[in-house]
Design an enzyme around this catalytic site. Structure first.
Site, PDB file in Angstrom:
ATOM      1  N   HIS A 206       0.839  -1.203   0.000  1.00  0.00           N
ATOM      2  CA  HIS A 206       0.000   0.000   0.000  1.00  0.00           C
ATOM      3  C   HIS A 206       0.878   1.258   0.000  1.00  0.00           C
ATOM      4  CE1 HIS A 206      -3.529   2.494   1.290  1.00  0.00           C
ATOM      5  NE2 HIS A 206      -2.571   3.193   1.883  1.00  0.00           N
ATOM      6  N   GLU A 207       1.905   1.265   0.828  1.00  0.00           N
ATOM      7  CA  GLU A 207       2.780   2.431   0.903  1.00  0.00           C
ATOM      8  C   GLU A 207       3.604   2.592  -0.376  1.00  0.00           C
ATOM      9  OE1 GLU A 207       2.078   4.349   3.026  1.00  0.00           O
ATOM     10  OE2 GLU A 207       1.393   3.282   4.804  1.00  0.00           O
ATOM     11  N   HIS A 210       1.694   4.321  -3.084  1.00  0.00           N
ATOM     12  CA  HIS A 210       1.684   5.784  -2.994  1.00  0.00           C
ATOM     13  C   HIS A 210       2.920   6.379  -3.668  1.00  0.00           C
ATOM     14  CE1 HIS A 210      -1.889   6.234  -0.673  1.00  0.00           C
ATOM     15  NE2 HIS A 210      -1.427   5.684   0.412  1.00  0.00           N
ATOM     16  N   GLU A 296      -6.612   6.920  -1.111  1.00  0.00           N
ATOM     17  CA  GLU A 296      -6.486   5.674  -0.365  1.00  0.00           C
ATOM     18  C   GLU A 296      -7.046   4.461  -1.106  1.00  0.00           C
ATOM     19  OE1 GLU A 296      -4.739   5.079   2.317  1.00  0.00           O
ATOM     20  OE2 GLU A 296      -4.127   7.179   2.277  1.00  0.00           O
TER      21      GLU A 296
END
Length: 398
Positions: A206-207, A210, A296
């Site tokens: 997930h990070e 980004h 998100e």
């Protein structure tokens, strides 16, 4: 293992990234206009303070006749974007606790405690030194684990591995900050302790999403102005606090050359700047939170494409969204400007007036509470994110 095409398709979204950048530029234009006007107001107030007969600049500013031209707005916005890009990363990185900071429990960090141990060699200090060495070894081991897993996932996502850092915190959380040539992935010790390997991989994916999306850079740059306006607001409050009787102040303002000229200038400029900085902080915070919110879901989708497990990310979100310790234990871990970068909006504190009980402190706490209620949430509800992930898992199995 997901295909590279699915990863790239889930990670990249030029239209969405352009929308994020457009919102950032729009706020910068407003910031430049306000700063330009305040600059003229300040110059006019200073001139008037020294010569009461020269009030033209001040009157023009108060009549809003000194607003910037289109050319000034364009140049100022470009310069602001450059400053944000250069210093937003540095500011976010500086908000992280260093080796010598106080840890989440309120005890000295390993470096500070180790220095104290060297100056006081009494036998009673031996257990403290042992616990410090153990804490350092544990954190180093966690950082190695984080680096190995993040590097492997970065290779799957076809991107350069970021620098990693583990910070001591009782609140499980993670976030990334970045600018061209520099990328940093941060995780707390509690996150590494609570998650199993599959869940940790999903959070790291997930990070990394980004960073791959480019929204980490946009968010890191966007964090600069809300933080700057917040600091200006705090300094002005401290100045006016010092003028009130029986109200504690952190600073003796005599060191800035206090005089009746300075007092008159602050009497004119101070209230206007306080109102403007508060308005900019609220507007910037709203813009910043909306940017955080809309990114998100896409990062969740990209994380699934990278890690290959919707269930793992859903389980990690459920684990991380459980009961958290009091925010006061993590004031230095995720201040405003960092919370919005986190996978979940935990570990946020705002020290300032937390322990004071004077009229200014009470007013500030009420104001902060009101702002917190007015501003939009920086993250979608965890339930919605988990529901989407669970639905994706069911689709994969069907």
């Amino acid at each position: 293992m997901p295909s590279m095409r699915s990863i790239r398709g889930s990670v990249r979204s030029p239209v969405r990234l352009a929308a994020l950048g457009g919102a950032l530029v729009a706020f910068d234009v407003v910031f430049v206009a306000v700063a330009y006007w305040l600059g003229h107001l300040t110059v006019g107030a200073v001139v008037t303070a020294f010569d009461y007969e020269i009030t033209g600049l001040l009157v023009d500013a108060l009549r809003f006749e000194t607003l910037p031209s289109v050319e000034a707005l364009a140049v100022g916005t470009v310069l602001t974007l450059v400053v944000q890009s250069r210093f937003g990363y540095r500011q976010s990185a500086s908000a992280l606790p260093e080796v010598g900071d106080v840890d989440a429990s309120g005890d000295p960090s390993p470096a500070d405690a180790g220095a104290d141990a060297e100056t006081d060699s009494s036998p009673d200090d031996a257990p403290d030194r042992d616990s410090i060495e153990q804490a350092i070894a544990t954190r180093d081991e966690m950082e190695r684990r984080l680096e190995v897993r993040a590097t492997a996932l970065a290779h799957v996502a076809d991107m350069a591995p970021p620098e990693v850092r583990v910070i001591g915190s009782e609140t499980p959380n993670s976030f990334v900050i970045g600018r061209p040539g520099e990328q940093l992935l941060v995780a707390t010790t509690a996150l590494l302790e609570r998650l199993d390997d599959d869940q940790l991989d999903a959070v790291l994916a997930h990070e990394l999403a980004h960073l791959k999306n480019g929204d980490a850079f946009v968010m890191t740059a966007a964090s600069f102005l809300p933080s700057v306006t917040r600091r200006v607001n705090e300094r002005l409050v401290e100045y006016f606090r010092a003028l009130l009787p029986r109200v504690e102040s952190d600073r003796d303002w005599s060191d800035v050359g206090y005089s009746h000229h300075f007092a008159m200038t602050m009497l004119i400029v101070g209230p206007a700047t306080l109102v403007a900085s508060t308005a900019l902080y609220v507007a910037g915070g709203a813009c910043y939170r909306l940017l955080s919110r809309i990114r998100e879901f896409r990062a969740d989708e990209a994380a699934v494409a990278i890690s290959g497990s919707p269930a793992a990310l859903a389980g990690a979100l459920e684990t991380l969204s459980g009961p958290q310790p009091s925010p006061s234990t993590d004031l230095r871990t995720a201040r405003t400007g960092v919370r919005e970068l986190c996978i979940l909006p935990h570990a946020v504190g705002d020290g300032g007036d937390a322990e004071r009980d004077d009229v200014v402190a009470r007013a500030r706490r009420r104001c902060q509470d009101l702002i917190g209620r007015v501003l939009p949430s920086s993250h979608p509800p965890v339930e919605r994110r988990v529901e989407r992930l669970r639905a994706g898992e069911r689709d994969r199995r069907s």
